[in-house]
Write a protein that holds these residues in place. Structure first.
Motif, PDB file in Angstrom:
ATOM      1  N   VAL A  78       0.704  -1.000  -0.020  1.00  0.00           N
ATOM      2  CA  VAL A  78      -0.143  -0.123  -0.178  1.00  0.00           C
ATOM      3  C   VAL A  78       0.865   1.012  -0.022  1.00  0.00           C
ATOM      4  N   ARG A  79       2.192   1.548   0.660  1.00  0.00           N
ATOM      5  CA  ARG A  79       2.947   2.618   0.461  1.00  0.00           C
ATOM      6  C   ARG A  79       3.634   2.717  -0.349  1.00  0.00           C
ATOM      7  N   ASP A  80       3.905   1.131  -1.214  1.00  0.00           N
ATOM      8  CA  ASP A  80       4.666   1.546  -2.242  1.00  0.00           C
ATOM      9  C   ASP A  80       3.443   2.258  -3.427  1.00  0.00           C
ATOM     10  N   VAL A  81       2.313   2.351  -3.574  1.00  0.00           N
ATOM     11  CA  VAL A  81       0.987   2.157  -4.185  1.00  0.00           C
ATOM     12  C   VAL A  81       0.350   3.934  -3.889  1.00  0.00           C
ATOM     13  N   GLY A  82       0.708   4.192  -3.028  1.00  0.00           N
ATOM     14  CA  GLY A  82       1.138   5.737  -2.048  1.00  0.00           C
ATOM     15  C   GLY A  82       1.481   6.540  -3.189  1.00  0.00           C
ATOM     16  N   ASP A  83       2.736   5.808  -2.963  1.00  0.00           N
ATOM     17  CA  ASP A  83       4.107   6.459  -4.048  1.00  0.00           C
ATOM     18  C   ASP A  83       4.217   7.091  -5.105  1.00  0.00           C
ATOM     19  N   GLU A  84       3.679   6.287  -5.802  1.00  0.00           N
ATOM     20  CA  GLU A  84       3.348   6.286  -7.616  1.00  0.00           C
ATOM     21  C   GLU A  84       1.891   7.065  -7.691  1.00  0.00           C
ATOM     22  N   MET A  85       0.667   7.015  -6.088  1.00  0.00           N
ATOM     23  CA  MET A  85      -0.414   7.868  -7.109  1.00  0.00           C
ATOM     24  C   MET A  85      -0.412   9.093  -6.610  1.00  0.00           C
ATOM     25  N   ALA A  86       0.419   9.408  -5.787  1.00  0.00           N
ATOM     26  CA  ALA A  86       1.621  10.447  -5.186  1.00  0.00           C
ATOM     27  C   ALA A  86       1.871  10.620  -6.462  1.00  0.00           C
ATOM     28  N   LYS A  87       3.580  10.434  -7.228  1.00  0.00           N
ATOM     29  CA  LYS A  87       3.855  10.946  -8.675  1.00  0.00           C
ATOM     30  C   LYS A  87       2.945  11.097  -9.524  1.00  0.00           C
ATOM     31  N   ALA A  88       1.884  10.247  -9.726  1.00  0.00           N
ATOM     32  CA  ALA A  88       1.162  10.343 -10.833  1.00  0.00           C
ATOM     33  C   ALA A  88       0.011  11.670 -10.852  1.00  0.00           C
ATOM     34  N   VAL A  89      -0.462  12.050  -9.350  1.00  0.00           N
ATOM     35  CA  VAL A  89      -1.015  13.416  -9.199  1.00  0.00           C
ATOM     36  C   VAL A  89      -0.003  14.487  -9.093  1.00  0.00           C
ATOM     37  N   ASN A  90       0.466  14.253  -9.100  1.00  0.00           N
ATOM     38  CA  ASN A  90       2.011  15.249  -9.305  1.00  0.00           C
ATOM     39  C   ASN A  90       2.480  15.661 -10.272  1.00  0.00           C
ATOM     40  N   ASN A  91       2.412  14.901 -11.260  1.00  0.00           N
ATOM     41  CA  ASN A  91       2.300  15.258 -12.640  1.00  0.00           C
ATOM     42  C   ASN A  91       0.994  16.003 -13.495  1.00  0.00           C
ATOM     43  N   SER A 146      -1.171  14.880  -3.451  1.00  0.00           N
ATOM     44  CA  SER A 146      -0.075  14.707  -3.614  1.00  0.00           C
ATOM     45  C   SER A 146       1.186  14.859  -2.471  1.00  0.00           C
ATOM     46  N   ASN A 147       0.908  15.825  -2.152  1.00  0.00           N
ATOM     47  CA  ASN A 147       1.812  16.143  -0.578  1.00  0.00           C
ATOM     48  C   ASN A 147       1.284  15.447   0.703  1.00  0.00           C
ATOM     49  N   SER A 148      -0.078  15.388   0.875  1.00  0.00           N
ATOM     50  CA  SER A 148      -0.892  14.930   1.812  1.00  0.00           C
ATOM     51  C   SER A 148      -0.020  13.363   1.407  1.00  0.00           C
ATOM     52  N   LEU A 149      -0.583  12.938  -0.001  1.00  0.00           N
ATOM     53  CA  LEU A 149      -0.160  10.928   0.095  1.00  0.00           C
ATOM     54  C   LEU A 149       1.779  10.859   0.281  1.00  0.00           C
ATOM     55  N   CYS A 197      -6.005  17.564   4.189  1.00  0.00           N
ATOM     56  CA  CYS A 197      -6.089  17.486   2.921  1.00  0.00           C
ATOM     57  C   CYS A 197      -7.532  17.981   2.056  1.00  0.00           C
ATOM     58  N   TYR A 198      -8.235  17.140   3.015  1.00  0.00           N
ATOM     59  CA  TYR A 198      -9.900  17.790   2.684  1.00  0.00           C
ATOM     60  C   TYR A 198     -10.567  19.209   2.405  1.00  0.00           C
ATOM     61  N   LYS A 199      -9.281  19.782   3.229  1.00  0.00           N
ATOM     62  CA  LYS A 199     -10.259  21.261   3.346  1.00  0.00           C
ATOM     63  C   LYS A 199      -9.604  22.275   1.967  1.00  0.00           C
ATOM     64  N   GLN A 200      -8.495  21.499   1.742  1.00  0.00           N
ATOM     65  CA  GLN A 200      -7.690  21.848   0.755  1.00  0.00           C
ATOM     66  C   GLN A 200      -8.056  21.918  -0.796  1.00  0.00           C
ATOM     67  N   VAL A 201      -8.165  20.467  -1.069  1.00  0.00           N
ATOM     68  CA  VAL A 201      -9.006  20.135  -1.956  1.00  0.00           C
ATOM     69  C   VAL A 201     -10.672  20.561  -1.982  1.00  0.00           C
ATOM     70  N   GLU A 202     -11.074  21.184  -1.084  1.00  0.00           N
ATOM     71  CA  GLU A 202     -12.243  21.776  -1.091  1.00  0.00           C
ATOM     72  C   GLU A 202     -12.646  23.629  -1.801  1.00  0.00           C
ATOM     73  N   ASN A 203     -11.746  23.995  -1.899  1.00  0.00           N
ATOM     74  CA  ASN A 203     -11.151  24.950  -1.846  1.00  0.00           C
ATOM     75  C   ASN A 203     -10.809  25.388  -3.592  1.00  0.00           C
ATOM     76  N   ILE A 204     -10.920  24.039  -3.926  1.00  0.00           N
ATOM     77  CA  ILE A 204     -10.471  24.439  -5.578  1.00  0.00           C
ATOM     78  C   ILE A 204     -11.575  25.011  -6.391  1.00  0.00           C
ATOM     79  N   ASN A 205     -11.885  26.305  -7.219  1.00  0.00           N
ATOM     80  CA  ASN A 205     -12.954  27.107  -7.589  1.00  0.00           C
ATOM     81  C   ASN A 205     -13.457  26.686  -9.024  1.00  0.00           C
ATOM     82  N   GLU A 206     -14.526  25.230  -8.518  1.00  0.00           N
ATOM     83  CA  GLU A 206     -14.939  25.390  -9.869  1.00  0.00           C
ATOM     84  C   GLU A 206     -15.254  26.653 -11.124  1.00  0.00           C
ATOM     85  N   GLU A 207     -16.117  27.520 -10.314  1.00  0.00           N
ATOM     86  CA  GLU A 207     -15.776  28.398 -11.523  1.00  0.00           C
ATOM     87  C   GLU A 207     -15.960  29.251 -11.368  1.00  0.00           C
TER      88      GLU A 207
END
Length: 320
Positions: free
Chosen positions: A46-59, A78-81, A209-219
């Protein structure tokens, strides 16, 4: 336990109990070691997959140039992961050292305990052989006190060795049981503590991380997308405009148009004369066909005239 051995001189049941108990603990402790080791490997996976997820999201975040707030949210996620993967790595290390490492030691401890219990059976067998030998000597040499005394001394020595062996095994079995209880309690408490610490840290990380993602302004991101698309549409429309023709090229184009017009007039005149000729031909053929039809009708009337006269009224013929 030792008193029962000394009184009854029969330690087989006690030794059998200890042997079964050691085998029972060896089986289940080995199974615990196996499952905790598998759990540690799963956490590492799970740790290794988390690193891969963080890398993909960062890219994704690094290449996102239109939606600004989305790019920032992806970067924070990505930083949270990555932070959680670091704690997962620490969890794996603690699982291997504090739990799996301790359980793996019991394989050797149980093996050594089984070997020590075998000494009890060997000492008991030796005592039995000495007693049998004493009985034979008494039967063969009932009056030989020296030989009988020596045999009795051998039996006593074997009994003392058995007692010492049983006492030693009893002490070691008690120490084994005490250590096993302590280690199992410590292992379970360590596992619970590690899990609580890991999940508490995970809750803390993902809460931020939830608060930071919630701040995404869709409009706002949608407006950015529309603005970027509008600029591209403007460039596309500019590329579709007709290129300006120079005066020199325009004169050449007019000359070619005039030449094509003269050719067209020639073809149109010839077309008109051809059409006139066809009309005259059609007129002549139609007049000829009309004359032929009139001639046929007159001849047909002439043929029918006698038939009409033959059927005149008899009164008219009488007057004649």
């Amino acid at each position: 336990m030792l008193n029962s051995f000394q009184i009854r001189k029969d330690c087989e049941e006690e030794a059998k109990f200890l042997q079964d108990h050691i085998q029972y603990n060896e089986k289940h402790l080995g199974k615990l070691c196996e499952v905790f080791s598998q759990y540690s490997k799963k956490v590492a996976r799970v740790r290794d997959v988390g690193d891969e997820m963080a890398k993909a999201v960062n890219n994704y975040s690094a290449n996102e140039s239109v939606n600004k707030s989305l790019a920032l949210g992806l970067q924070n996620f990505s930083n949270s992961l990555s932070s959680l993967s670091d704690y997962s790595d620490l969890l794996v290390q603690n699982l291997d050292s504090k739990i799996v490492g301790i359980l793996c030691k019991y394989e050797e401890i149980c093996k050594r305990s089984r070997e020590e219990i075998k000494h009890v059976f060997e000492a008991r067998e030796k005592e039995i052989q000495r007693k049998k030998q004493l009985s034979k000597i008494k039967d063969r040499y009932p009056r030989n006190r020296q030989v009988i005394a020596q045999a009795e001394a051998d039996v006593l020595k074997a009994t003392n060795e058995l007692s010492k062996t049983v006492y030693s095994i009893e002490e070691k079995a008690t120490a084994f049981e005490r250590q096993k209880l302590h280690d199992l309690k410590l292992i379970l408490l360590d596992f619970i503590t590690l899990q609580m610490g890991y999940h508490a840290k995970a809750i803390e990380i993902f809460s931020n991380c939830y608060k930071q993602v919630e701040n995404i302004n869709e409009e706002s991101d949608l407006k950015d997308f529309q603005n970027a698309r509008g600029e591209m549409d403007l460039e596309f429309k500019k590329s579709l405009k007709k290129p300006e023709i120079s005066l020199e090229k325009k004169g050449i184009f007019n000359q070619s148009t005039a030449s094509f017009g003269s050719v067209r007039s020639i073809f149109s005149d010839s077309k008109k004369s051809l059409k006139k000729y066809l009309n005259e031909t059609n007129t002549e053929s139609s007049s000829t066909s009309n004359e032929e039809s009139d001639t046929d009708e007159s001849s047909h009337d002439a043929e029918n005239m006698p038939a009409v006269t033959n059927h005149q009224d008899p009164s008219i013929s009488a007057k004649k």
